[in-house]
Design an enzyme around this catalytic site. Structure first.
Site, short mmCIF file in Angstrom:
data_model
loop_
_atom_site.label_atom_id
_atom_site.label_comp_id
_atom_site.label_asym_id
_atom_site.label_seq_id
_atom_site.Cartn_x
_atom_site.Cartn_y
_atom_site.Cartn_z
N GLU A 130 3.08 -1.88 -6.85
CA GLU A 130 4.05 -2.59 -6.01
C GLU A 130 4.18 -4.07 -6.32
OE1 GLU A 130 3.21 -1.91 -1.87
OE2 GLU A 130 3.78 0.19 -1.99
N GLU A 184 11.22 -6.57 -2.38
CA GLU A 184 10.88 -8.00 -2.28
C GLU A 184 9.43 -8.14 -1.83
OE1 GLU A 184 12.43 -11.89 0.31
OE2 GLU A 184 13.29 -9.92 0.71
N GLY A 243 0.82 -1.20 0.00
CA GLY A 243 0.00 0.00 0.00
C GLY A 243 0.85 1.24 0.00
N GLU A 256 -1.87 1.22 -5.76
CA GLU A 256 -0.64 0.86 -5.05
C GLU A 256 -0.30 -0.62 -5.22
OE1 GLU A 256 1.72 2.44 -3.43
OE2 GLU A 256 0.87 4.46 -3.41
#
Length: 170
Positions: free
Chosen positions: A83, A130, A63, A79
């Site tokens: 991501e 990661e 987020g 987000e």
């Protein structure tokens, strides 16, 4: 911040506030809105490792901050796409958390959602180094960036957080 003059710390209505001595503008330290999602699949929880300072190397929920005028659910979808390179759906609000962000500690109000994702192939993108699935009992809570997220995640996974009542339309 309003007229460019350095703010002075003053006591207003029982609180320490920062006010401009020239124009009288008051900085109320209002919280910046953010959104995060708890993503679970097959008894595991997805966490992301932050790639940039000030929290580089720490774990977090996927987020981030909302853009100006952006609705929370749309911001969370954006987000997660940025991501993790997956689509978010089944978004349900489960709670709120407050923290302070960065070295000077500005306040953040975070809306926390339960989220499902499309596809199982997540890959780190944007400011994430990661993305990893953790068994529920192996989540590195001490390495999660924000204290409120540690508490909220722990409470949610232990079943201590109830579901909010559904909103009723007019």
């Amino acid at each position: 911040m309003w007229c460019g003059r350095r703010l002075a710390s003053v006591r207003i209505e029982g609180y320490r506030r920062r006010r401009c001595p020239r124009c009288g503008w008051i900085f109320y330290d209002n919280a910046v809105p953010a959104v995060v999602g708890i993503i679970q699949k097959a008894g595991r929880v997805l966490l992301t490792r932050r790639a940039r300072p000030p929290y580089a190397g720490s774990w977090d929920l996927p987020g981030g901050f909302l853009e100006g005028g952006e609705l929370p659910e749309a911001g969370l979808k954006r987000e997660i796409r940025e991501e993790l390179a997956v689509k978010a759906h089944g978004i349900h609000l489960i709670g709120f958390a407050t923290d302070r962000y960065g070295p000077r500690g500005f306040p953040v109000l975070t809306m926390v959602y339960r989220v499902a994702i499309g596809g199982s192939k997540v890959r780190a993108g944007d400011d994430v180094s990661e993305a990893r699935w953790f068994d529920r009992d192996a989540i590195p809570l001490r390495e999660v960036a924000f204290p409120s997220m540690r508490r909220l995640l722990r409470d949610y996974l232990r079943g201590r957080m109830g579901r909010p009542a559904p909103l009723r339309g007019k």
